[in-house]
Enzyme design. Structure first.
Site, PDB file in Angstrom:
ATOM      1  N   ASP A  34       5.522  25.682  11.941  1.00 21.90           N
ATOM      2  CA  ASP A  34       5.993  24.810  10.864  1.00 21.90           C
ATOM      3  C   ASP A  34       6.095  25.648   9.592  1.00 21.90           C
ATOM      4  OD1 ASP A  34       5.856  22.702  12.621  1.00 21.90           O
ATOM      5  OD2 ASP A  34       4.564  21.462  11.374  1.00 21.90           O
ATOM      6  N   ASN A  35       7.151  25.415   8.809  1.00 17.79           N
ATOM      7  CA  ASN A  35       7.371  26.122   7.546  1.00 17.79           C
ATOM      8  C   ASN A  35       7.613  25.111   6.437  1.00 17.79           C
ATOM      9  OD1 ASN A  35       7.415  28.731   8.851  1.00 17.79           O
ATOM     10  ND2 ASN A  35       9.444  28.205   9.586  1.00 17.79           N
TER      11      ASN A  35
ATOM     12  N   LYS B  75      19.693  38.564  -1.416  1.00 17.27           N
ATOM     13  CA  LYS B  75      19.992  38.722   0.014  1.00 17.27           C
ATOM     14  C   LYS B  75      21.113  37.771   0.433  1.00 17.27           C
ATOM     15  CE  LYS B  75      17.804  36.932   3.929  1.00 17.27           C
ATOM     16  NZ  LYS B  75      16.609  36.526   4.641  1.00 17.27           N
TER      17      LYS B  75
ATOM     18  N   HIS C 293      21.270  30.761   7.096  1.00 15.97           N
ATOM     19  CA  HIS C 293      20.425  31.671   7.854  1.00 15.97           C
ATOM     20  C   HIS C 293      20.392  31.340   9.345  1.00 15.97           C
ATOM     21  CE1 HIS C 293      17.997  31.746   3.861  1.00 15.97           C
ATOM     22  NE2 HIS C 293      18.973  32.630   3.826  1.00 15.97           N
TER      23      HIS C 293
ATOM     24  N   HIS D 164      22.049  27.824   9.264  1.00 14.78           N
ATOM     25  CA  HIS D 164      21.476  26.676   8.558  1.00 14.78           C
ATOM     26  C   HIS D 164      21.248  27.008   7.093  1.00 14.78           C
ATOM     27  CE1 HIS D 164      17.790  24.560   7.102  1.00 14.78           C
ATOM     28  NE2 HIS D 164      18.580  23.545   7.407  1.00 14.78           N
TER      29      HIS D 164
ATOM     30  N   ARG E 240      19.525  27.766  -0.229  1.00 13.99           N
ATOM     31  CA  ARG E 240      18.906  28.680   0.739  1.00 13.99           C
ATOM     32  C   ARG E 240      19.782  28.674   1.989  1.00 13.99           C
ATOM     33  NH1 ARG E 240      13.356  29.930  -0.532  1.00 13.99           N
ATOM     34  NH2 ARG E 240      12.583  28.642  -2.236  1.00 13.99           N
TER      35      ARG E 240
ATOM     36  N   GLU F  55       6.352   7.389  11.981  1.00 13.77           N
ATOM     37  CA  GLU F  55       6.096   8.493  12.910  1.00 13.77           C
ATOM     38  C   GLU F  55       7.138   9.573  12.626  1.00 13.77           C
ATOM     39  OE1 GLU F  55       6.464   6.618  16.729  1.00 13.77           O
ATOM     40  OE2 GLU F  55       4.360   6.007  16.730  1.00 13.77           O
TER      41      GLU F  55
ATOM     42  N   ARG G  90       0.809  -1.228   0.000  1.00 14.76           N
ATOM     43  CA  ARG G  90       0.000   0.000   0.000  1.00 14.76           C
ATOM     44  C   ARG G  90       0.836   1.269   0.000  1.00 14.76           C
ATOM     45  NH1 ARG G  90      -2.794  -0.812   5.464  1.00 14.76           N
ATOM     46  NH2 ARG G  90      -0.683  -1.544   5.841  1.00 14.76           N
TER      47      ARG G  90
ATOM     48  N   LYS H 295      15.756  24.214  14.940  1.00 19.70           N
ATOM     49  CA  LYS H 295      14.984  23.723  13.797  1.00 19.70           C
ATOM     50  C   LYS H 295      15.036  22.202  13.736  1.00 19.70           C
ATOM     51  CE  LYS H 295      16.029  27.721  10.885  1.00 19.70           C
ATOM     52  NZ  LYS H 295      16.660  28.174   9.641  1.00 19.70           N
TER      53      LYS H 295
END
Length: 182
Positions: A47-48, A168, A61, A118, A58, A28, A23, A71
């Protein structure tokens, strides 16, 4: 879940137990009591999610001061190389980094405590990246370090001319010029 502390104290790679059958699969992704037993107490408040294409980088930061964020990151679709850089001046691992591959196949998660910069580089055609933070985003506390700072020694595995990043992030300071954690 299996919690593996990395060479930098407090930074963890978390590997879920995945149950697969005809299936599909189940695992978790978050269990507070288990997380706190291995990592310690962290109260996630937001949450992002981001979607990016191949070569998008990216980072690196972080949030400054009392707006700092821990995070817990993972990839839902695709593959990224994720990096955490220790920017705590008093740390024995200051300036060092941990790099881990996160993908929809390995379903790993990466915990990055406060005091770290990060970033991630997308290595698949597309990636959907999601993460929990323990402090809401505060624009006035936004900070970063240039992703290609030679002092960091990060070996990004694609030609720098193929990296896609924001204006940036191109203008972020070097580690030696950045506002850091004590």
């Amino acid at each position: 879940m299996e919690y593996k502390e990395t060479a930098i104290k407090g930074v963890f790679i978390i590997e879920p137990k995945v149950f697969e059958d005809a299936r599909g699969y189940f695992f978790e992704a978050w269990k507070q009591a288990e997380f706190e037993a291995h990592v310690g107490p962290v109260k996630f408040v937001q949450d992002n999610e981001s979607k990016s294409s191949f070569g998008v980088l990216r980072g690196l930061h972080y949030q400054k001061g009392d707006k700092a964020q821990a995070k817990l990151v993972r990839v839902i679709k695709g593959k990224v190389l994720d990096v955490a850089v220790d920017i705590r001046k008093s740390s024995p691992t200051f300036g060092q980094h941990v790099m881990v591959e996160l993908s929809e196949e390995n379903k790993r998660q990466f915990f990055i405590p406060r005091g770290f910069a990060h970033g991630f580089l997308v290595m698949s055609d597309e990636a959907i990246f999601t993460y929990k933070v323990d402090n809401v985003y505060a624009p006035q506390a936004d900070a970063g370090i240039r992703w290609n700072d030679e002092q960091l020694g990060i070996k990004w595995p694609i030609d720098p001319s193929k990296v896609l990043t924001s204006e940036k992030d191109l203008k972020q300071p070097l580690l030696s010029e950045a506002e850091l954690f004590e």
